[in-house]
Design an enzyme around this catalytic site. Structure first.
Site, PDB file in Angstrom:
ATOM      1  N   CYS A  36      -4.649  -3.084   3.236  1.00 30.67           N
ATOM      2  CA  CYS A  36      -4.480  -3.155   4.813  1.00 30.67           C
ATOM      3  C   CYS A  36      -5.317  -3.717   5.343  1.00 30.67           C
ATOM      4  CB  CYS A  36      -3.764  -1.538   4.787  1.00 30.67           C
ATOM      5  SG  CYS A  36      -3.434  -1.385   6.171  1.00 30.67           S
ATOM      6  N   LYS A  86      -9.545   1.469  -1.834  1.00 23.75           N
ATOM      7  CA  LYS A  86      -9.919   0.793  -0.502  1.00 23.75           C
ATOM      8  C   LYS A  86     -11.161   1.122  -0.198  1.00 23.75           C
ATOM      9  CE  LYS A  86      -7.199   1.019   3.873  1.00 23.75           C
ATOM     10  NZ  LYS A  86      -5.863   1.212   4.421  1.00 23.75           N
ATOM     11  N   GLU A 105       0.957  -1.100   0.277  1.00 23.88           N
ATOM     12  CA  GLU A 105       0.318   0.162  -0.104  1.00 23.88           C
ATOM     13  C   GLU A 105       1.102   1.038   0.177  1.00 23.88           C
ATOM     14  OE1 GLU A 105      -2.024   0.768   3.610  1.00 23.88           O
ATOM     15  OE2 GLU A 105      -3.526   1.588   3.205  1.00 23.88           O
TER      16      GLU A 105
END
Lengths: 345, 345
Positions: free
Chosen positions: A198, A140, A50
């Site tokens: 994440c 995300k 990321e």
């Protein structure tokens, strides 16, 4: 019955810290070194973390628009994958084409739509080195942290998690895709790939959305605070706890969706904020295939057999035979908690 | 900030095997011994396993309706919790009232509805010993296994998993409830409880449906084959793998919903079929609170503090701030897998 193999050699390209003072050139040079080494070892896919191109800037509050813009790659309706041709990134994709390796890259995306409106996303793309094009993009969905800084009790002053300040939640959902020509064996179906970023890995919804598309490899880049303020104990104990939850989430997502996952962190002490390492590849039984041993730039290379996904997908997690969607409505009809009423007593 | 405690002393009542030849009286006597001992140790809740009153009969194919009926407790629209007053079970609930302990019981339920139609469920109920009544009922949603026996390669002949033959999937969904007066401290809200059964624990959907009701304790009874035919290796390796997946599922469900879970097995070699033990209580961080050490009748007693659920529910798993239901539609609109199309190549 022997299932014919579908082998893929993959590399998790763990990265040490990108300091705020590091030049983009120096970071890109490290990434090229990792990519070259992965290709030398026979990897066909290199997975970067990321926000691989910069520091994890959401630990800082940066409101100056000029300074802030430095962290983002501009893309737009007219040029949806502009990062591939960006002067400060494109060497990575040129090298991917030369070496015929696929690249997964996490980066901050500044998107301008048809109306000229701009939104910022925490994004990842999947680039096919063989075909020379982007075949998957993800933004995300589960942004952790807060919009405003939490009063700092650590004295370190760099322990914020301001993703909700910087980014808009992703609008692309969880769209799996095929990675063309990635498996050594052709003609048995190109690998089915999904991307999470994440904090997404803690959310079973994300994994299941991919599982329901038959995902075989989940790619997961992360930057995860090692000294998590919600944990008690010494910094070492806090780091162990953060690693425990990281592993538990990835392991369980892999097992319950019968897929491999390649989990890759940026790690070490970045701008005074410690990030866990623990880059790790899990198999569809939730077992470790390979993992990193350092807190710096390091390749974790493994050859995985996607045929191993079949057992789980056809038995314990044969969704069509076992799932009962009529009882799952709460999952989509309700965002937060609705408790049973208090008893009168 | 210190959160005021809400303490509950609980007992996981692991049971050794119930052989087919065992009388119901002998099994009930063992259960009463466990209940008494739990109460003596201060437990306010005793959690018995799935199908606690009998052998795990779905390992056998029993088609004779008379023999089959022996395993079931008849209940009906007119008498929905008849098991509580059944001559061969009621001593358990009488003792629960005497000792003022709550009881979780897994049993096979034969339900007759208003139209006189009969359906069989793999059920669990929650009985309040303080109030002397059933406050929660659950019917297993995720039935594993097959309708028809799989050709036996083990030579043991008792290695079937025929739950889909015996039972109808539960129709009550995942309905959390309050356990009246269970916590030592009154006036801070009675504990929120949810029930799952065995294979349900592998399904994140089940845990999340309870998480979305603010669940604080998930109760999970199981009978899980130790020598799992889908695993390779020696019987010992197979048992280790079965335990690994059991623990991973419970641990991750507890962590990602910030709740305790009390996971209780029937274990040992039952009718020649080996069942894992591994009864275990997890806390909302996914850590072990206490676990069994034997493969027989054994109490695992612990005092848990429900206030410890708050951290996860208010931060990492604060659903209202982090979940994005607009991207979860696939979870309910699709039962089985829909793969991305094959590439033309």
């Amino acid at each position: 019955m022997t299932i014919p193999p579908r082998l893929v050699t993959v590399a998790a390209a763990q990265m040490g810290p990108n300091q705020l003072a590091d030049t983009r050139e120096s970071i890109l040079t490290r990434m090229l070194t990792l990519l070259n080494s992965a290709a030398d070892q026979g990897a066909r896919l290199v997975v970067f973390p990321e926000l691989a191109l910069t520091t994890f800037f959401p630990r800082h509050q940066i409101d100056d628009p000029i300074k802030k813009a430095e962290f983002f790659e501009p893309e737009s309706h007219a040029s949806p994958h502009a990062v591939v041709d960006s002067p400060r990134v494109r060497a990575l994709f040129e090298r991917a084409r030369e070496r015929k390796v696929d690249v997964h890259l996490g980066y901050a995306e500044r998107w301008t739509d048809e109306k000229g409106e701009t939104r910022d996303y925490n994004s990842a793309l999947y680039y096919s080195g063989v075909e020379g094009r982007v075949v998957g993009k993800y933004r995300k969905v589960h942004l952790p942290g807060t919009v405003d800084p939490i009063p700092d009790k650590t004295g370190r002053g760099v322990d914020q998690q301001l993703e909700k300040r910087y980014f808009t939640p992703g609008d692309l959902g969880f769209q799996a895709f095929r990675a063309p020509g990635l498996a050594q064996q052709q003609g048995r179906g190109d690998p089915i790939v999904g991307m999470i970023i994440c904090n997404d890995r803690r959310w079973a919804e994300a994994w299941r959305c991919y599982g329901l598309q038959g995902v075989e490899i989940v790619l997961d880049g992360y930057n995860t605070t090692a000294y998590a303020r919600q944990y008690d104990g010494t910094p070492e104990e806090q780091e162990a706890e953060a690693l425990f939850h990281h592993r538990l989430s990835c392991q369980s997502g892999s097992y319950t969706n019968a897929c491999f996952s390649i989990n890759v962190g940026k790690c070490g002490v970045e701008d005074g904020g410690a990030l866990i390492a623990g880059s790790i590849i899990y198999d569809p039984d939730g077992h470790v295939v390979a993992e990193s041993t350092s807190k710096g730039d390091e390749l974790v290379v493994a050859t995985i057999d996607l045929a191993k996904c079949r057992k789980g997908k056809e038995r314990v997690f044969a969704f069509d035979r076992h799932r009962r969607t009529e009882h799952y409505k709460r999952l989509v009809e309700q965002t937060g908690v609705v408790e049973p009423p208090l008893l009168s007593a």
